[in-house]
Design a protein around this motif. Structure first.
Motif, PDB file in Angstrom:
ATOM      1  N   LEU A  17      37.789  49.419  42.640  1.00 33.40           N
ATOM      2  CA  LEU A  17      37.478  50.033  43.692  1.00 33.40           C
ATOM      3  C   LEU A  17      36.885  47.970  44.795  1.00 33.40           C
ATOM      4  CD1 LEU A  17      35.131  52.359  43.269  1.00 33.40           C
ATOM      5  CD2 LEU A  17      36.906  52.749  44.955  1.00 33.40           C
ATOM      6  N   ARG A  18      36.704  47.425  43.533  1.00 39.17           N
ATOM      7  CA  ARG A  18      35.687  46.004  44.577  1.00 39.17           C
ATOM      8  C   ARG A  18      36.940  45.304  45.014  1.00 39.17           C
ATOM      9  NH1 ARG A  18      31.693  44.283  39.680  1.00 39.17           N
ATOM     10  NH2 ARG A  18      29.482  45.526  40.142  1.00 39.17           N
ATOM     11  N   GLN A  19      38.364  45.225  44.089  1.00 41.78           N
ATOM     12  CA  GLN A  19      39.405  44.800  44.780  1.00 41.78           C
ATOM     13  C   GLN A  19      39.992  45.492  46.053  1.00 41.78           C
ATOM     14  OE1 GLN A  19      41.825  45.297  41.137  1.00 41.78           O
ATOM     15  NE2 GLN A  19      41.544  43.099  40.698  1.00 41.78           N
ATOM     16  N   LEU A  20      39.338  46.672  46.185  1.00 37.84           N
ATOM     17  CA  LEU A  20      40.064  47.687  47.659  1.00 37.84           C
ATOM     18  C   LEU A  20      39.040  46.577  48.426  1.00 37.84           C
ATOM     19  CD1 LEU A  20      41.074  50.704  46.759  1.00 37.84           C
ATOM     20  CD2 LEU A  20      42.484  49.300  47.150  1.00 37.84           C
ATOM     21  N   THR A  21      37.878  45.835  48.488  1.00 38.51           N
ATOM     22  CA  THR A  21      37.037  46.125  49.536  1.00 38.51           C
ATOM     23  C   THR A  21      37.360  44.877  49.885  1.00 38.51           C
ATOM     24  OG1 THR A  21      35.975  44.369  48.294  1.00 38.51           O
ATOM     25  CG2 THR A  21      35.234  47.005  48.325  1.00 38.51           C
ATOM     26  N   ARG A  22      38.870  44.086  49.084  1.00 38.24           N
ATOM     27  CA  ARG A  22      39.141  42.503  50.292  1.00 38.24           C
ATOM     28  C   ARG A  22      40.387  43.065  51.200  1.00 38.24           C
ATOM     29  NH1 ARG A  22      41.608  40.404  44.486  1.00 38.24           N
ATOM     30  NH2 ARG A  22      42.895  40.701  45.773  1.00 38.24           N
ATOM     31  N   PHE A  23      40.466  44.430  51.660  1.00 40.95           N
ATOM     32  CA  PHE A  23      41.727  44.233  52.476  1.00 40.95           C
ATOM     33  C   PHE A  23      41.377  45.924  53.303  1.00 40.95           C
ATOM     34  CE2 PHE A  23      43.577  44.446  48.439  1.00 40.95           C
ATOM     35  CZ  PHE A  23      44.219  43.130  48.723  1.00 40.95           C
ATOM     36  N   ARG A  24      41.665  45.237  55.253  1.00 37.88           N
ATOM     37  CA  ARG A  24      40.828  46.416  56.134  1.00 37.88           C
ATOM     38  C   ARG A  24      41.813  47.403  56.088  1.00 37.88           C
ATOM     39  NH1 ARG A  24      41.535  41.708  60.554  1.00 37.88           N
ATOM     40  NH2 ARG A  24      43.550  41.025  59.579  1.00 37.88           N
ATOM     41  N   SER A  25      43.209  47.419  55.454  1.00 41.43           N
ATOM     42  CA  SER A  25      43.586  48.403  55.718  1.00 41.43           C
ATOM     43  C   SER A  25      45.106  49.199  54.560  1.00 41.43           C
ATOM     44  CB  SER A  25      44.458  48.473  57.581  1.00 41.43           C
ATOM     45  OG  SER A  25      45.639  47.802  56.807  1.00 41.43           O
ATOM     46  N   VAL A  26      44.869  50.131  54.923  1.00 45.60           N
ATOM     47  CA  VAL A  26      45.946  50.946  53.587  1.00 45.60           C
ATOM     48  C   VAL A  26      47.261  49.969  53.175  1.00 45.60           C
ATOM     49  CG1 VAL A  26      47.851  52.581  52.765  1.00 45.60           C
ATOM     50  CG2 VAL A  26      45.195  53.133  53.511  1.00 45.60           C
ATOM     51  N   ASP A  27      48.176  49.320  54.689  1.00 49.47           N
ATOM     52  CA  ASP A  27      48.661  48.950  54.786  1.00 49.47           C
ATOM     53  C   ASP A  27      48.968  46.913  54.896  1.00 49.47           C
ATOM     54  OD1 ASP A  27      50.347  50.411  56.471  1.00 49.47           O
ATOM     55  OD2 ASP A  27      49.258  50.258  58.036  1.00 49.47           O
ATOM     56  N   ALA A  33      50.379  44.354  47.122  1.00 57.06           N
ATOM     57  CA  ALA A  33      51.110  44.872  46.728  1.00 57.06           C
ATOM     58  C   ALA A  33      52.501  44.474  45.900  1.00 57.06           C
ATOM     59  CB  ALA A  33      50.806  46.580  46.106  1.00 57.06           C
ATOM     60  N   SER A  34      53.415  44.780  47.164  1.00 62.96           N
ATOM     61  CA  SER A  34      54.741  44.805  47.376  1.00 62.96           C
ATOM     62  C   SER A  34      54.758  42.781  46.814  1.00 62.96           C
ATOM     63  CB  SER A  34      55.409  44.495  48.869  1.00 62.96           C
ATOM     64  OG  SER A  34      54.828  44.284  49.839  1.00 62.96           O
ATOM     65  N   ARG A  35      53.933  41.784  47.107  1.00 61.93           N
ATOM     66  CA  ARG A  35      53.599  40.355  46.452  1.00 61.93           C
ATOM     67  C   ARG A  35      53.381  39.895  45.659  1.00 61.93           C
ATOM     68  NH1 ARG A  35      50.932  37.433  50.014  1.00 61.93           N
ATOM     69  NH2 ARG A  35      50.004  39.913  51.067  1.00 61.93           N
ATOM     70  N   GLN A  36      52.436  40.685  44.657  1.00 61.96           N
ATOM     71  CA  GLN A  36      51.973  40.859  43.494  1.00 61.96           C
ATOM     72  C   GLN A  36      52.889  39.902  42.309  1.00 61.96           C
ATOM     73  OE1 GLN A  36      49.220  43.839  43.124  1.00 61.96           O
ATOM     74  NE2 GLN A  36      47.360  41.996  41.149  1.00 61.96           N
ATOM     75  N   THR A  37      52.549  38.783  41.957  1.00 68.45           N
ATOM     76  CA  THR A  37      53.267  38.761  41.033  1.00 68.45           C
ATOM     77  C   THR A  37      52.519  37.968  39.319  1.00 68.45           C
ATOM     78  OG1 THR A  37      52.365  36.462  41.316  1.00 68.45           O
ATOM     79  CG2 THR A  37      54.405  36.767  42.265  1.00 68.45           C
ATOM     80  N   THR A  38      51.865  39.018  39.724  1.00 65.74           N
ATOM     81  CA  THR A  38      51.329  39.272  38.031  1.00 65.74           C
ATOM     82  C   THR A  38      49.740  40.095  37.910  1.00 65.74           C
ATOM     83  OG1 THR A  38      50.641  36.826  37.736  1.00 65.74           O
ATOM     84  CG2 THR A  38      49.160  38.508  36.473  1.00 65.74           C
ATOM     85  N   VAL A  39      50.177  41.011  36.974  1.00 61.81           N
ATOM     86  CA  VAL A  39      49.157  42.634  36.916  1.00 61.81           C
ATOM     87  C   VAL A  39      48.797  42.082  35.663  1.00 61.81           C
ATOM     88  CG1 VAL A  39      49.540  45.513  37.051  1.00 61.81           C
ATOM     89  CG2 VAL A  39      50.952  43.806  37.587  1.00 61.81           C
ATOM     90  N   PHE A  40      47.319  42.233  35.997  1.00 63.18           N
ATOM     91  CA  PHE A  40      46.854  42.057  34.837  1.00 63.18           C
ATOM     92  C   PHE A  40      46.622  43.230  34.232  1.00 63.18           C
ATOM     93  CE2 PHE A  40      44.609  39.135  37.408  1.00 63.18           C
ATOM     94  CZ  PHE A  40      44.691  38.634  37.163  1.00 63.18           C
ATOM     95  N   VAL A  41      46.390  43.452  32.501  1.00 70.89           N
ATOM     96  CA  VAL A  41      46.420  44.745  31.685  1.00 70.89           C
ATOM     97  C   VAL A  41      45.527  44.437  30.468  1.00 70.89           C
ATOM     98  CG1 VAL A  41      48.873  45.041  32.493  1.00 70.89           C
ATOM     99  CG2 VAL A  41      48.610  43.721  30.531  1.00 70.89           C
ATOM    100  N   SER A  42      44.900  43.443  30.753  1.00 69.13           N
ATOM    101  CA  SER A  42      43.625  43.210  29.571  1.00 69.13           C
ATOM    102  C   SER A  42      42.002  44.498  29.790  1.00 69.13           C
ATOM    103  CB  SER A  42      43.593  42.059  29.257  1.00 69.13           C
ATOM    104  OG  SER A  42      42.794  41.688  30.518  1.00 69.13           O
ATOM    105  N   CYS A  43      41.778  44.921  28.978  1.00 69.17           N
ATOM    106  CA  CYS A  43      40.521  45.217  29.394  1.00 69.17           C
ATOM    107  C   CYS A  43      39.806  43.876  29.638  1.00 69.17           C
ATOM    108  CB  CYS A  43      39.984  45.405  28.354  1.00 69.17           C
ATOM    109  SG  CYS A  43      40.795  47.005  27.037  1.00 69.17           S
TER     110      CYS A  43
END
Length: 356
Positions: A17-27, A33-43
């Motif tokens: 939810l905190r990450q989503l607050t950085r964006f103004r729209s679903v687009d 997400a389409s350009r994301q090169t790193t996905v965090f998987v750790s706790c």
């Protein structure tokens, strides 16, 4: 409601939810997400901050420190910056932050105490602040063996002399060069050559000469633990100012490339929290410098040339204008690097830089 304490949400959902607050729209979310090169998987890792338990993801500054200090995930470490108490990081590494916070020093200068009772080395004693020196002296008692300065800027080395007066130990480092500010001239009792090793208790510090931020700058590699004391060559949460003529951008990048080949996993900077995934961070810093250089080249080409005041607005348009006077120092370092590579020229009479 969660922020007010009236509704409980589990940590992964809070992070999302905190990450989503950085964006103004679903687009915008989908584009990111389409350009994301790193996905965090750790706790997330948790520590105490302002009297509460706070959790941090891999992309947040305190994460690396929590990973180093509490690898089992226990919630014990306090992250608040303060200058009154020495903070244990490992069995043989402690930190005391000087009371000199500011725009250029962040939370203050980190003084590191390496070793064990009766056999301590102090790295970067910081400014000549009486209370800070007294706290260092009280912690080491009669067990201080050496004072090491990574370089002689006024937030790092002036505390060495009063600490020496209290303890009688030698000051180690590299002497400042002819282009260094004469007001800060530094002449250690012993010059540390590149590759020299210092034995501290049951640990070994290896000296790495890393010119760039300052010509005489050194880093120290704690070999048994895979830790780099980076001085100002690598900072947490900000980029290093490279200020010619003593500062040199070509040397700075070469030193980063040299560090990338050394065996360490964590970086302990002079300002800010411990940095994990050290080699990833160094690669990011090199890429950042090259991206900035590309912006400088673009500014030269788009404008047809200009003075520092004109070029800084174009090449550092993503930086708060209040920082442009400082940014002009690193801009000068980039331009001198380009001139050395025959990619830019300077008209001394008009002080205008032009593409070569």
């Amino acid at each position: 409601r969660h922020e007010e304490g009236r509704f409980r949400i589990i940590a992964p959902t809070i992070r999302t939810l905190r990450q989503l607050t950085r964006f103004r729209s679903v687009d915008e979310v989908l584009d990111h997400a389409s350009r994301q090169t790193t996905v965090f998987v750790s706790c997330q890792r948790a520590g105490w901050l302002r009297g509460k338990v706070e959790r941090f993801s891999e992309d947040e500054l305190p994460y690396g420190e929590l990973e180093l200090v509490t690898p089992d995930g226990s919630i014990e470490h306090t992250l608040d910056w303060q200058s009154e108490r020495v903070v244990p990081l490992l069995r043989n590494v402690h930190r005391l932050t000087a009371p000199n916070p500011g725009r250029m020093t962040g939370p203050g200068t980190n003084t590191y105490l390496v070793g064990t009772p009766g056999d301590w080395t102090v790295i970067d004693p910081g400014p000549d602040d009486h209370a800070h020196i007294e706290r260092l002296a009280a912690f080491v008692g009669d067990g201080l063996k050496a004072i090491v300065c990574t370089h002689a800027h006024p937030d790092h080395a002036p505390g060495a002399a009063p600490l020496q007066q209290r303890t009688g130990v030698r000051i180690l480092g590299r002497p400042s060069g002819p282009d260094f500010n004469p007001a800060w001239t530094f002449r250690p009792d012993e010059t540390l050559e590149d590759g020299a090793r210092l034995t501290v208790g049951d640990s070994t510090l290896r000296v790495l000469h890393t010119p760039g931020h300052a010509e005489h700058h050194i880093c120290l590699l704690l070999e048994e633990d895979g830790l780099l004391f980076s001085g100002d060559h690598i900072l947490s949460g900000s980029t290093t100012v490279v200020d010619p003529p003593d500062g040199d951008m070509r040397a700075y990048v070469r030193s980063l490339e040299r560090l990338a080949a050394e065996p360490f996993d964590y970086i302990l900077p002079a300002h800010g929290h411990v940095i994990a995934r050290a080699k990833t961070e160094i690669a990011r810093l090199i890429a950042h410098r090259m991206a900035r250089e590309a912006k400088v080249v673009d500014a030269l080409e788009r404008s047809g040339g200009g003075t520092l005041d004109e070029l800084v607005v174009l090449a550092y348009d993503d930086v708060d204008p209040i920082l442009h006077p400082v940014a002009k120092r690193s801009l000068t370092a980039h331009l001198l690097k380009l001139r050395d590579e025959h990619r830019a020229t300077l008209d001394d009479r008009s002080a205008r830089w032009q593409p070569a």
